[in-house]
Every structure is written in structure tokens, then in C-alpha cells.
Design a protein around this motif. Structure first.
Motif, PDB file in Angstrom:
ATOM      1  N   LEU A 297       0.826  -1.207   0.000  1.00  8.37           N
ATOM      2  CA  LEU A 297       0.000   0.000   0.000  1.00  8.37           C
ATOM      3  C   LEU A 297       0.864   1.262   0.000  1.00  8.37           C
ATOM      4  O   LEU A 297       0.542   2.253  -0.665  1.00  8.37           O
ATOM      5  N   ALA A 298       1.958   1.228   0.758  1.00  8.18           N
ATOM      6  CA  ALA A 298       2.867   2.379   0.778  1.00  8.18           C
ATOM      7  C   ALA A 298       3.514   2.585  -0.582  1.00  8.18           C
ATOM      8  O   ALA A 298       3.644   3.725  -1.059  1.00  8.18           O
ATOM      9  N   ALA A 299       3.926   1.501  -1.223  1.00  6.16           N
ATOM     10  CA  ALA A 299       4.562   1.605  -2.539  1.00  6.16           C
ATOM     11  C   ALA A 299       3.596   2.184  -3.568  1.00  6.16           C
ATOM     12  O   ALA A 299       3.990   2.980  -4.436  1.00  6.16           O
ATOM     13  N   GLU A 300       2.328   1.814  -3.473  1.00  8.04           N
ATOM     14  CA  GLU A 300       1.330   2.374  -4.386  1.00  8.04           C
ATOM     15  C   GLU A 300       1.233   3.884  -4.230  1.00  8.04           C
ATOM     16  O   GLU A 300       1.112   4.621  -5.220  1.00  8.04           O
TER      17      GLU A 300
ATOM     18  N   SER B  22      16.729  11.957  12.213  1.00 10.56           N
ATOM     19  CA  SER B  22      16.730  12.064  10.750  1.00 10.56           C
ATOM     20  C   SER B  22      15.904  13.253  10.293  1.00 10.56           C
ATOM     21  O   SER B  22      14.898  13.607  10.903  1.00 10.56           O
ATOM     22  N   LYS B  23      16.313  13.843   9.188  1.00 11.48           N
ATOM     23  CA  LYS B  23      15.582  14.954   8.594  1.00 11.48           C
ATOM     24  C   LYS B  23      15.510  14.758   7.088  1.00 11.48           C
ATOM     25  O   LYS B  23      16.547  14.623   6.420  1.00 11.48           O
ATOM     26  N   SER B  24      14.286  14.707   6.562  1.00 12.24           N
ATOM     27  CA  SER B  24      14.056  14.508   5.122  1.00 12.24           C
ATOM     28  C   SER B  24      14.896  13.355   4.580  1.00 12.24           C
ATOM     29  O   SER B  24      15.493  13.459   3.509  1.00 12.24           O
ATOM     30  N   ALA B  25      14.920  12.257   5.339  1.00 11.79           N
ATOM     31  CA  ALA B  25      15.783  11.131   4.998  1.00 11.79           C
ATOM     32  C   ALA B  25      15.055   9.992   4.292  1.00 11.79           C
ATOM     33  O   ALA B  25      15.693   9.201   3.586  1.00 11.79           O
ATOM     34  N   PHE B  26      13.737   9.892   4.468  1.00 12.65           N
ATOM     35  CA  PHE B  26      13.017   8.711   3.994  1.00 12.65           C
ATOM     36  C   PHE B  26      11.834   9.093   3.100  1.00 12.65           C
ATOM     37  O   PHE B  26      11.151  10.078   3.337  1.00 12.65           O
ATOM     38  N   ASP B  27      11.618   8.254   2.106  1.00 14.95           N
ATOM     39  CA  ASP B  27      10.413   8.388   1.285  1.00 14.95           C
ATOM     40  C   ASP B  27       9.233   7.679   1.933  1.00 14.95           C
ATOM     41  O   ASP B  27       8.077   8.039   1.677  1.00 14.95           O
ATOM     42  N   ALA B  28       9.517   6.678   2.752  1.00 14.34           N
ATOM     43  CA  ALA B  28       8.453   5.989   3.483  1.00 14.34           C
ATOM     44  C   ALA B  28       8.990   5.473   4.802  1.00 14.34           C
ATOM     45  O   ALA B  28      10.145   5.035   4.886  1.00 14.34           O
ATOM     46  N   ILE B  29       8.140   5.555   5.816  1.00 13.29           N
ATOM     47  CA  ILE B  29       8.420   4.960   7.123  1.00 13.29           C
ATOM     48  C   ILE B  29       7.276   4.005   7.419  1.00 13.29           C
ATOM     49  O   ILE B  29       6.107   4.409   7.448  1.00 13.29           O
ATOM     50  N   LEU B  30       7.598   2.735   7.632  1.00 13.53           N
ATOM     51  CA  LEU B  30       6.592   1.701   7.872  1.00 13.53           C
ATOM     52  C   LEU B  30       6.795   1.141   9.267  1.00 13.53           C
ATOM     53  O   LEU B  30       7.850   0.563   9.564  1.00 13.53           O
ATOM     54  N   LEU B  31       5.792   1.309  10.123  1.00 16.67           N
ATOM     55  CA  LEU B  31       5.923   0.939  11.531  1.00 16.67           C
ATOM     56  C   LEU B  31       5.045  -0.264  11.870  1.00 16.67           C
ATOM     57  O   LEU B  31       3.826  -0.218  11.726  1.00 16.67           O
ATOM     58  N   ASP B  32       5.687  -1.314  12.337  1.00 14.91           N
ATOM     59  CA  ASP B  32       4.993  -2.487  12.870  1.00 14.91           C
ATOM     60  C   ASP B  32       5.781  -2.953  14.086  1.00 14.91           C
ATOM     61  O   ASP B  32       6.399  -4.012  14.088  1.00 14.91           O
TER      62      ASP B  32
ATOM     63  N   ALA C 283       8.062  12.122  12.739  1.00 11.54           N
ATOM     64  CA  ALA C 283       8.023  11.338  11.514  1.00 11.54           C
ATOM     65  C   ALA C 283       7.891  12.244  10.297  1.00 11.54           C
ATOM     66  O   ALA C 283       8.494  11.991   9.241  1.00 11.54           O
ATOM     67  N   GLN C 284       7.096  13.321  10.434  1.00  8.93           N
ATOM     68  CA  GLN C 284       6.978  14.272   9.326  1.00  8.93           C
ATOM     69  C   GLN C 284       8.328  14.889   8.977  1.00  8.93           C
ATOM     70  O   GLN C 284       8.670  15.037   7.802  1.00  8.93           O
ATOM     71  N   VAL C 285       9.088  15.233  10.001  1.00 14.31           N
ATOM     72  CA  VAL C 285      10.400  15.834   9.769  1.00 14.31           C
ATOM     73  C   VAL C 285      11.327  14.831   9.080  1.00 14.31           C
ATOM     74  O   VAL C 285      12.113  15.194   8.193  1.00 14.31           O
ATOM     75  N   ALA C 286      11.233  13.570   9.462  1.00  7.46           N
ATOM     76  CA  ALA C 286      12.116  12.539   8.897  1.00  7.46           C
ATOM     77  C   ALA C 286      11.733  12.155   7.481  1.00  7.46           C
ATOM     78  O   ALA C 286      12.562  11.617   6.735  1.00  7.46           O
ATOM     79  N   LEU C 287      10.481  12.420   7.096  1.00 10.31           N
ATOM     80  CA  LEU C 287      10.022  12.091   5.750  1.00 10.31           C
ATOM     81  C   LEU C 287      10.345  13.210   4.763  1.00 10.31           C
ATOM     82  O   LEU C 287      10.390  14.380   5.112  1.00 10.31           O
ATOM     83  N   ARG C 288      10.524  12.822   3.524  1.00  5.88           N
ATOM     84  CA  ARG C 288      10.638  13.794   2.446  1.00  5.88           C
ATOM     85  C   ARG C 288       9.241  14.271   2.047  1.00  5.88           C
ATOM     86  O   ARG C 288       8.247  13.631   2.384  1.00  5.88           O
ATOM     87  N   PRO C 289       9.137  15.408   1.337  1.00  8.71           N
ATOM     88  CA  PRO C 289       7.822  15.862   0.876  1.00  8.71           C
ATOM     89  C   PRO C 289       7.086  14.766   0.103  1.00  8.71           C
ATOM     90  O   PRO C 289       7.682  14.055  -0.708  1.00  8.71           O
ATOM     91  N   LYS C 290       5.808  14.600   0.405  1.00 11.79           N
ATOM     92  CA  LYS C 290       4.941  13.562  -0.161  1.00 11.79           C
ATOM     93  C   LYS C 290       5.364  12.158   0.286  1.00 11.79           C
ATOM     94  O   LYS C 290       4.958  11.167  -0.309  1.00 11.79           O
ATOM     95  N   GLY C 291       6.181  12.088   1.345  1.00 12.03           N
ATOM     96  CA  GLY C 291       6.556  10.798   1.908  1.00 12.03           C
ATOM     97  C   GLY C 291       5.382  10.148   2.609  1.00 12.03           C
ATOM     98  O   GLY C 291       4.407  10.800   2.991  1.00 12.03           O
ATOM     99  N   VAL C 292       5.489   8.842   2.810  1.00  9.60           N
ATOM    100  CA  VAL C 292       4.385   8.042   3.331  1.00  9.60           C
ATOM    101  C   VAL C 292       4.753   7.446   4.688  1.00  9.60           C
ATOM    102  O   VAL C 292       5.818   6.831   4.839  1.00  9.60           O
ATOM    103  N   LEU C 293       3.863   7.644   5.659  1.00 10.33           N
ATOM    104  CA  LEU C 293       3.962   6.962   6.946  1.00 10.33           C
ATOM    105  C   LEU C 293       2.917   5.858   6.966  1.00 10.33           C
ATOM    106  O   LEU C 293       1.719   6.126   6.830  1.00 10.33           O
ATOM    107  N   GLY C 294       3.358   4.611   7.115  1.00 11.61           N
ATOM    108  CA  GLY C 294       2.451   3.476   7.196  1.00 11.61           C
ATOM    109  C   GLY C 294       2.524   2.867   8.590  1.00 11.61           C
ATOM    110  O   GLY C 294       3.622   2.680   9.126  1.00 11.61           O
TER     111      GLY C 294
END
Length: 224
Positions: free
Chosen positions: A52-55, A133-143, A168-179
Motif C-alpha cells: 500500500l505504501a509503494a502504491e 533524521s531529517k528529510s531522509a526517507f520516502d516511506a516509514i513503515l511501523l509495525d 516522523a513528518q520531519v524525517a520524511l521527504r515531501p509527499k513521503g508516506v507513513l504506514g
């Protein structure tokens, strides 16, 4: 019916909790007290966390994905199936023994996914990694728990409160996905995601890969 055999126990860093790895034939279970955290027969919702995150990420040549919680590798394997060859996947696992189980008694379940050149394993707290981390990830998936209620470790609440979500917002890049994976719904968490500026939705998915049985919840939250 074959009996369950306990293969190993492992303490959780910074906690009094203890994980137990059990096996029955080709089936594996990881327990915390009387709670079964994961079972090798149920992979559908963990796989959905990745797909779902990849989509929502769409086509990207070299996405960077952080997976919090190795578990039985289902999210990782699903991510590797859908991500491109130049992707980078960091798996943060708090309990060192879980990584050892993946390379030892559960090697058949993991199917060599930890040896994929796109994968690196960070043994430590995923929350600390996100906060550093800052703007480091395109997606963060937490389980990393049974959901945002921090059933297994109260310290996990810090991932899902307002401060954790803003981190998590800070660690994500713009339009990044938190799952986020959960065993059940939580309307308050959906509200928190939206209050922190995410475009969020809660999706009901099957726990197994079959078309029947229990359902779990996956949140997909996109950073503006």
C-alpha cells in the motif's frame, strides 16, 4: 497435532518484557507473555503495509524506506518485491535476538531477504532513528507493537503521539508516506494523524493472504 516447542527467549532492551520463539512443525510464533505478536501463517496485513505504501509513493528510481520492526520479514519481503533495484531499505529492530532468529531457526521463512543488497539492518530503537533524521526517507513503515496503543511496550507510545508523528513528518521527504500496522481500529489515532497535518486513511485488510478470516488495520498517511 504437533506440540509447540519453545526454541528461544530474548529480553527486550530497556524493558522487563521477554519474547519467546516457538515452533510447531513448519509454523513459527513469537509470543510476549500470553499475547501472540506474530505467526508465520499470517502474513497478509504485514505485506499490505509495504504494498500500500509503494502504491502511494508511485514510481521512483531510488526510494529510501525505513521499516520499524523486523518481525518475520513479511513487510520486508513484500517491499523488496515491489521496490526498484536502486531502492534502499533500512530495517530497525530493537531486539538483537530477532535478527539472529531470522538468520537461524526462521531462515526458511525469511528466504534470504536480509542478504538482498538493498537491505541494511539497524539494531536499535526506530524512534531514536526517526528523531535523528531529517528529510531522509520516502516511506516509514511501523509495525513495532499491536498498534498505536502501545500494548507490548508503553515506550512505543512515543511513536504514535503528536510529538512522535511530527517527528516522523520531519524525517520524511515531501509527499513521503507513513504506514502504521495495527491489530484493530483506533479513531483517535486517525484524528492525531490529521491534526499533525497528514492526509490519512485507515484501511481494513485481511490478516492472512486468504479471502476470509480476521482483519487488521493499516494507516496510510502522506506528508503534504
Amino acid at each position: 497435532m504437533l506440540p509447540w516447542i519453545e526454541l528461544d527467549r530474548a529480553s527486550v532492551p530497556g524493558d522487563t518484557a521477554e519474547l519467546r520463539l516457538k515452533q510447531r512443525g513448519s509454523e513459527f510464533s513469537i509470543m510476549l507473555g500470553a499475547n501472540e505478536l506474530m505467526n508465520s501463517r499470517l502474513s497478509g496485513s504485514e505485506e499490505a503495509l509495504a504494498t500500500l505504501a509503494a502504491e502511494r509513493l508511485g514510481p521512483q528510481p531510488a526510494p529510501v524506506v525505513l521499516i520499524g520492526g523486523l518481525g518475520m520479514g513479511f513487510t520486508l519481503r513484500a517491499a523488496l518485491r515491489v521496490l526498484p533495484a536502486e531502492a534502499k531499505v533500512i530495517v530497525a529492530e530493537l531486539v538483537p535476538a530477532v535478527v539472529a532468529w531470522a538468520r537461524g531457526p526462521m531462515a526458511a521463512v525469511f528466504q534470504g531477504c536480509l542478504d538482498d543488497p538493498r537491505v541494511s539492518v539497524h539494531v536499535g530503537d526506530v524512534g531514536a532513528l526517526i528523531r535523528s533524521s531529517k528529510s531522509a526517507f520516502d516511506a516509514i513503515l511501523l509495525d513495532v507493537d499491536n498498534g498505536p496503543d502501545g500494548l507490548t511496550r508503553s515506550s512505543n507510545d512515543g511513536l504514535y503521539d503528536h510529538a512522535g508523528l511530527r517527528g516522523a513528518q520531519v524525517a520524511l521527504r515531501p509527499k513521503g508516506v507513513l504506514g502504521v500496522w495495527s491489530s484493530g481500529p483506533d479513531d483517535r489515532f486517525t484524528r492525531r494523524l490529521k491534526e499533525c497535518g497528514f492526509a490519512a486513511e485507515a484501511l481494513s485488510v485481511r490478516a492472512s493472504t486468504k479471502r476470509s478470516g480476521a482483519r487488521h488495520v493499516i494507516w496510510m498517511a502522506v506528508r503534504p
